[in-house]
Design a protein around this motif. Structure first.
Motif, PDB file in Angstrom:
ATOM      1  N   SER B 139       0.807  -1.221   0.000  1.00 27.17           N
ATOM      2  CA  SER B 139       0.000   0.000   0.000  1.00 27.17           C
ATOM      3  C   SER B 139       0.838   1.268   0.000  1.00 27.17           C
ATOM      4  O   SER B 139       0.325   2.350  -0.246  1.00 27.17           O
ATOM      5  N   ILE B 140       2.110   1.157   0.328  1.00 25.22           N
ATOM      6  CA  ILE B 140       2.926   2.370   0.352  1.00 25.22           C
ATOM      7  C   ILE B 140       3.596   2.545  -0.997  1.00 25.22           C
ATOM      8  O   ILE B 140       4.295   1.655  -1.468  1.00 25.22           O
ATOM      9  N   PRO B 141       3.370   3.673  -1.639  1.00 24.62           N
ATOM     10  CA  PRO B 141       3.996   3.891  -2.944  1.00 24.62           C
ATOM     11  C   PRO B 141       5.517   3.834  -2.827  1.00 24.62           C
ATOM     12  O   PRO B 141       6.084   4.267  -1.833  1.00 24.62           O
ATOM     13  N   PHE B 143       7.791   5.557  -4.125  1.00 19.92           N
ATOM     14  CA  PHE B 143       8.525   6.794  -3.914  1.00 19.92           C
ATOM     15  C   PHE B 143       8.433   7.265  -2.468  1.00 19.92           C
ATOM     16  O   PHE B 143       9.367   7.861  -1.944  1.00 19.92           O
ATOM     17  N   VAL B 144       7.330   6.950  -1.788  1.00 18.67           N
ATOM     18  CA  VAL B 144       7.225   7.330  -0.379  1.00 18.67           C
ATOM     19  C   VAL B 144       8.214   6.510   0.455  1.00 18.67           C
ATOM     20  O   VAL B 144       8.875   7.043   1.354  1.00 18.67           O
ATOM     21  N   ILE B 147      11.571   8.069  -0.100  1.00 19.45           N
ATOM     22  CA  ILE B 147      11.716   9.329   0.636  1.00 19.45           C
ATOM     23  C   ILE B 147      11.922   9.061   2.121  1.00 19.45           C
ATOM     24  O   ILE B 147      12.785   9.669   2.774  1.00 19.45           O
TER      25      ILE B 147
ATOM     26  N   GLY C 257       0.219  13.174  -4.952  1.00 20.72           N
ATOM     27  CA  GLY C 257       1.556  12.892  -5.477  1.00 20.72           C
ATOM     28  C   GLY C 257       2.340  14.174  -5.735  1.00 20.72           C
ATOM     29  O   GLY C 257       3.530  14.277  -5.414  1.00 20.72           O
ATOM     30  N   ILE C 260       3.573  15.683  -2.548  1.00 17.03           N
ATOM     31  CA  ILE C 260       4.730  14.963  -1.991  1.00 17.03           C
ATOM     32  C   ILE C 260       5.990  15.357  -2.739  1.00 17.03           C
ATOM     33  O   ILE C 260       7.051  15.559  -2.152  1.00 17.03           O
ATOM     34  N   VAL C 275       5.627  16.909   3.192  1.00 15.93           N
ATOM     35  CA  VAL C 275       5.693  15.518   2.759  1.00 15.93           C
ATOM     36  C   VAL C 275       4.793  14.648   3.616  1.00 15.93           C
ATOM     37  O   VAL C 275       4.033  13.814   3.118  1.00 15.93           O
ATOM     38  N   SER C 279       1.499  12.232   2.366  1.00  9.29           N
ATOM     39  CA  SER C 279       1.887  10.812   2.339  1.00  9.29           C
ATOM     40  C   SER C 279       0.981  10.005   3.243  1.00  9.29           C
ATOM     41  O   SER C 279       0.487   8.934   2.866  1.00  9.29           O
ATOM     42  N   LEU C 282      -2.412   9.571   1.691  1.00  7.50           N
ATOM     43  CA  LEU C 282      -2.344   8.629   0.574  1.00  7.50           C
ATOM     44  C   LEU C 282      -2.254   7.190   1.065  1.00  7.50           C
ATOM     45  O   LEU C 282      -3.002   6.310   0.622  1.00  7.50           O
ATOM     46  N   ILE C 283      -1.341   6.964   2.015  1.00 12.43           N
ATOM     47  CA  ILE C 283      -1.134   5.598   2.506  1.00 12.43           C
ATOM     48  C   ILE C 283      -2.389   5.086   3.203  1.00 12.43           C
ATOM     49  O   ILE C 283      -2.824   3.951   2.990  1.00 12.43           O
TER      50      ILE C 283
END
Lengths: 580, 324, 305
Positions: B139-141, B143-144, B147, C257, C260, C275, C279, C282-283
């Motif tokens: 579930s975590i992209p 890119f996240v 980062i 996105g 971020i 950020v 984030s 989204l998560i």
């Protein structure tokens, strides 16, 4: 009597469900002596397999043994630790599963599987284990075992695979083998051989067998003693000949009465098992004016307006001439020529008006393909069909509006797949009415649907329910109702009872016979079960590998079969004759 | 076996042909190649001359033939943006992507497969924890994750480099990270970032396949024969899960290539993904189409490898194919 | 009413399992909250983050209200242009969900139609469609979406492209996801088409279109529902990734996105909030959708019971 091999006393198995605890096995006791084949017989839901699983300690979770003793010789199985129990499996108790296609690991050779099992329980060098394995294969009747041992399971036929399974079960010389429907997936000829092998092992090696099956014929053929189960309870137990030949319990009597006999034709089955009355709906729910009589009048009315004279037509209702069906492999390829598989080869016969034509054969003989060719699901390569004196366009040439689509109806084998689970019974039953444009606006389709349900002895309130709420037998009745509502003249029944328990089968056969008498239906009855065909058919067609090997009057066929194959088939069908 | 491989090769050829047709269409018809090459002030006559020189006035099938021939001889043409030969651009960036992708594939398989088997056959605290982790993992992209790793290991702890390849060693045209300590240190964060998503996918897949296999009759039969649990699970069951797992691992390589675009962007890793991303931003069509062909080529190779592995693992496949 | 649901739930498998799975219920709650927040963004948000005139560069990089130097006007702080982060997140979620839902709907309609036809009709059509699906499947979704976006940039002039960006994005994501639906629908149709109720309908002479839509489609909805949920999460993730890479939504309409990406530039200077909050949103959104997908998969998979 000396100490029994297996002694089960007061076994109770329960399954917790969200509707409360379900008692699958209720206070069952039975014993097996060394070398005895003990039959465990019952209809679906009787709990036969659960007993087998309980003995070998592999009950499916969340099921558990609530009470009772399971004793193997000197060992109390319920007191064993899980690790000890696992060591005992294969070593002292083994198991044979129903379907040899799925019970062998497809990626390992027979040698791998045998040697591993042998070494698991007896320390032995690889070559010794292999020799022992070859010897076992030889004993279970695999020809040329030293060579075949390195084959993979898919390189064996079904019957051979079941022999390999038996060899695997025998690996470590177990005292008890639980055989769960070991021959149900096999054709009669192979079934006979496997049963003989089991008999031989029991008498020579003194292995005790618990033979679980729904097939009374198999029980009658090889078991010494039998236990009859129903809803998890023992109905009757004792010597096989005595229990089946002169049953004392009401249920066993009814069960035996429902078993079709190969040697006699009954007009009707009597004294059949009644469904549990508690399961019936209490509240009445009727569509106003709907009754079996209404449906019956409607069905007969159609007939009277259509045939102008009372003289029955002289020509046969269905005529099949030189029918060939060839299947091509699904994937067209640029690299290979299309190779065909001849499913039906030069089949010709006639079905008489108002009579039943039986079609028999083993799996792969082309029975179902024949049915599909008649209803137009399969394109024949050559040959003609004619229905009621008129040519019937074959396969995809038959238009969707062709009148035969209404006049020929079909009842399928598997009642669990022949009704669409997402549609209500009312939608299922009224669909044909809309499709064939029956009766126009004046017709109350709901009333008619309810009436036809009444005619097949189903409660009218079933209209509002969905197929999954019914049992197999009830679903099959709905399927018959769907066929009837089209006002057919010709009914094709493709193994209509092979998915049903014997008592339900008897009810179904009675229903079909009644409908035939009342409405003069012509029936094409397909079955692998000769005893069932005997009860239904006036004429018999025997198929083998797509060819017609015999075509005869039913009585002639069953009393003096001509073709060699027919004789073989009749001989190998387990019969209850020895009981009478 | 040989005929089987030959047949697969033949099929692969068709796929490559289809892809190069796609790439050609992209190259030829998306935008005007000439307009991209010359400045605003070029006269119409000059443009027409360039068209003629480039062969853009030839019949389309001839152009396609030339395009394919150039691809086969690795003559990829020039980038609109940098005016450099595309072949050189790709060659200088290929090793970075392959080394990153390979390392993260290893991470995802080495951790994912055992964890998948474990969660399929055991229930309990560890199993549940692993499963919850994978759910969060998918579930975590990417890119996240990148980062977050940069923030923790680069900014807060300051123990690992957070961008670029670090120190590399030149082996012919191949620049490698695998031979220096700094190279390995630079590799860790991007590889972990790229590997986590694939790892969770692998684990979930192995688990569900394994659960299916455990329910089959032959596993029940092996249990009923008293074969020890270890052998039942690892020898009997796991082998049978391999066939579907191999298919997916093949596809995963695709996932790795794709997500390397994101990872390379986060870590400024000078690989092909970054190149592709730039080519999209600046509508550098020739680079896009060559990248497409190259990726397709890699996939075709992997698929071929997967098919050969089937052949080795599954005797049924062997018999069917040889019989045919 | 509760009693009524309880009773229905004993009969309805799915409802029963749902009411006995706290995780699934919590996930639904969160998903519903996210959707509500997104739908009501224009009314909930303190300011309009798309209106450049409404914010002031003087307010840029304000930390969250509770931190030192925080400003109570901006609960979650502001970004580099002085945009209120809370409003931006609400609008960004709205955008992410919109792109996600529409692209999945597009993929589902396309994929299910193709899969249904391929499975039912079979033959050449099936072979060709599945070949295409295979090739596309080997190109991962993000690559497909990037390629389509790149092509659109090549075809459309810059200005038109910015206007149509959302549509391009939706189509790109949708086209990269149809294969999953097509394969699932085809596989299930294949199973259904061999069932006897379909044969019964064929024998009666029912129109093939009616057989596909009325008879088969309802029976294959289970697995499609699972894919629908799982792919919604994938679509949201894809949109976020594309926007993060700078090829997604238009820059003046930031999605999660985009936020971020902007925030990453300031992360090293210690301005963590830009950020962190997008984030986290989204998560949370993706996890809740994935939990639901997992629940559906387990609940609808008869093999696991």
């Amino acid at each position: 009597m000396n100490q029994p091999l297996l002694n089960i006393t007061n076994l109770t198995v329960k399954f917790p469900t969200r509707f409360g605890e379900f008692t699958a096995i209720d206070d069952v006791s039975l014993t097996i002596q060394p070398g005895e084949i003990h039959g465990l017989v019952g209809e679906s839901g009787a709990g036969k397999s659960t007993i087998g699983a309980a003995i070998i300690g592999l009950l499916q979770s969340p099921g558990y043994i609530a009470n009772g003793h399971v004793q193997l010789m000197d060992v109390d199985l319920r007191k064993l630790s899980p690790a000890d129990y696992h060591r005992l499996r294969g070593n002292r108790i083994s198991m044979i599963f129903q379907d040899p296609q799925t019970s062998l690991n497809p990626l390992l050779t027979i040698a791998d599987q045998l040697v591993e099992t042998i070494q698991q329980h007896t320390p032995m060098s690889d070559s010794d284990a292999r020799d022992h394995a070859i010897q076992l294969l030889d004993e279970t009747g695999i020809p040329n075992p030293a060579c075949r041992i390195d084959s993979y399971p898919h390189q064996f036929s079904g019957g051979m695979r079941q022999r390999v399974v038996i060899a695997l079960a025998l690996c470590t010389n177990p005292e008890l083998i639980i055989a769960d429907e070991p021959t149900t997936a096999l054709d009669v000829a192979v079934q006979k051989q496997i049963l003989q092998l089991i008999q031989q092992l029991a008498s020579q090696r003194k292995v005790g067998f618990l033979l679980i099956t729904h097939d009374i014929g198999v029980i009658a053929e090889i078991t010494h003693r039998v236990t009859v189960l129903r809803n998890g309870r023992v109905m009757e137990a004792g010597e096989t000949a005595q229990v089946l030949g002169a049953p004392t319990h009401e249920y066993t009597q009814a069960l035996m009465a429902a078993v079709p006999r190969l040697n006699t034709k009954l007009d009707r089955f009597h004294n059949i098992v009644k469904d549990d009355p508690s399961a019936e709906e209490e509240d009445e729910w009727d569509v106003p004016g709907a009754s079996a009589q209404f449906a019956s009048d409607w069905l007969l009315g159609k007939r009277n307006t259509e045939s102008k004279t009372d003289v029955p037509s002289t020509h046969p209702i269905l005529e099949v001439n030189n029918l060939d069906v060839i299947f091509y492999s699904n994937q067209p390829s640029w690299f290979r020529k299309r190779t065909g598989f001849q499913a039906l080869n030069n089949i010709s016969f006639k079905a008489e008006q108002g009579k039943t034509l039986g079609v028999v054969g083993e799996s792969g003989s082309g029975k179902s393909t024949l049915a599909k060719a008649i209803v137009g699901l399969v394109d024949p390569a050559t040959g003609t069909l004619s229905f009621d004196g008129e040519a019937l366009p074959p396969g995809s040439k038959r238009s969707r509006q062709h009148p035969s689509r209404r006049r020929i109806q079909m009842v399928f084998q598997d009642p669990y797949s022949s009704l669409n689970n997402r549609r209500s019974v009312e939608a299922i039953l009224t669909e044909p009415l809309k499709l064939y444009g029956h009766g126009g606006r004046n017709l109350d389709s709901r009333k008619l649907a309810a009436s036809v349900l009444d005619l097949v002895e189903m409660p009218q309130r079933s209209l509002t329910k969905y197929p999954h709420q019914f049992s197999g037998g009830q679903r099959q009745r709905i399927a018959v109702a769907r066929a009837l509502i089209a006002q057919p003249e010709f009914l094709i029944c493709d193994e209509p009872t092979s998915a049903l328990d014997v008592s339900i089968q008897a009810q179904m056969l009675n229903l079909l016979k009644d409908l035939q008498t009342e409405f003069g239906l012509s029936i094409l009855f397909i079955s692998h079960n000769l005893a069932v065909v005997r009860q239904m058919a006036d004429t018999v067609v025997v198929l083998k590998d797509g060819e017609m090997v015999e075509y005869a009057e039913s009585e002639t066929f069953f009393t003096s079969p001509q073709a060699e194959y027919s004789q073989l088939l009749l001989n190998e069908t387990p019969s209850l004759a020895l009981l009478e | 076996m040989l005929t089987f491989i030959a047949r697969r090769l033949f099929q692969s050829l068709f796929v490559m042909l289809a892809v190069s047709l796609l790439a050609f269409t992209l190259f030829r018809f998306v935008g005007d190649p000439v307009a991209q090459m010359v400045g605003q002030e070029t006269s119409i006559e000059d443009r027409e001359r360039i068209r003629e020189e480039l062969g853009l006035n030839d019949p389309v099938h001839e152009q396609f033939f030339r395009f394919s021939k150039n691809l086969v001889t690795a003559n990829f043409g020039y980038s609109y943006r940098t005016r450099q030969p595309i072949g050189e651009m790709i060659l200088s960036r290929l090793p970075a992507t392959l080394e990153l992708g390979f390392f993260s594939l290893i991470i995802s398989l080495l951790v994912g497969i055992p964890a998948g088997v474990y969660t399929a056959i055991k229930t309990g605290f560890l199993s549940t924890t692993l499963l919850i982790t994978t759910l969060v993992g998918i579930s975590i992209p990417t890119f996240v994750i990148g980062i977050a790793l940069i923030y923790v290991f680069g900014v807060q702890l300051n123990v690992l480099p957070v961008f670029g390849r670090g120190e590399t060693v030149q082996l012919g045209w191949w620049k490698t990270n695998y031979l220096t300590v700094d190279g390995w240190r630079s590799l860790i964060l991007p590889a972990v970032t790229l590997g986590i998503y694939q790892l969770t996918l692998t684990m979930r897949l192995v688990r569900s396949e394994m659960q299916d296999v455990i329910k089959t009759d032959y596993i029940k039969f092996a249990m009923a024969r008293g074969i020890n649990y270890r052998s039942v699970y690892l020898h009997h069951a796991f082998r049978n899960t391999l066939v579907p797992v191999i298919t997916i691992v093949g596809l995963q390589f695709g996932g790795i290539i794709a997500f390397s675009i994101v990872t390379e962007s986060v870590f400024q890793w000078p690989g092909m993904g970054l190149l592709f991303l730039d080519s999209i931003r600046y509508v550098d069509i020739p680079v896009m189409s060559v990248y497409l062909v190259l990726i397709a080529f890699i996939f075709v190779l992997i698929n071929l490898l997967v098919d050969i592995l089937y052949f080795v693992i599954d005797p049924r496949v062997r018999d069917r194919r040889q019989g045919a | 009413m509760w009693a009524k649901i309880k009773r229905a739930s004993v009969e309805n498998e799915l409802l029963y399992l749902f009411l006995h799975s706290p995780v699934a219920m919590v996930a639904t709650l969160i998903a519903v909250l996210c959707i509500a927040g997104a739908l009501l963004a224009p009314w909930l948000a303190p300011s309009n983050p798309y209106d450049l005139a409404s914010f002031d560069l003087m307010d840029s990089m304000v930390p969250p209200a509770w931190a030192d130097n925080g400003d109570e006007r901006f609960a979650l702080g502001t970004d580099d242009q002085g945009r209120d982060l809370l409003s931006a997140i609400l609008y960004g979620t709205r955008l992410s969900l919109m792109v996600g839902v529409f692209s999945v709907a597009f993929a589902a309609v396309l994929g299910v139609s193709i899969g249904l036809m391929a499975g039912y009709i079979g033959g050449r059509f099936d072979t060709i469609m599945m070949r295409i699906a295979d090739i596309q499947l080997s190109l991962p979704a993000i690559l497909t979406a990037l390629l389509i976006d790149g092509v659109a940039r090549g075809i459309l002039p810059q200005q038109r492209h910015d206007e149509l960006m959302l549509i391009v994005l939706t189509v790109a994501i949708g086209l990269s996801l149809w294969v999953n639906f097509a394969r699932t629908a085809r596989a299930s149709t294949f199973v259904e088409r061999n069932k006897e109720y379909v044969q019964a309908a064929e024998i009666m002479g029912m129109h093939p279109l009616r057989i596909m839509l009325v008879q088969i489609l309802p029976n294959i909805m289970g697995p499609i529902l699972v894919i629908l949920t799982v792919d919604l999460a994938v679509a949201i993730l894809l949109e976020a990734t594309l926007s993060y890479l700078g090829v997604g939504v238009p820059p003046n309409q930031p999605s999660l996105g985009t936020l971020i990406r902007i925030g990453t530039e300031y992360l090293f200077s210690g301005d963590w909030w830009i950020v962190l909050f997008p984030s986290a949103t989204l998560i949370t959104l993706i996890i809740s959708v994935n939990v639901l997908g997992d629940f559906l998969r387990d609940a609808l998979n008869p093999r696991l019971r």
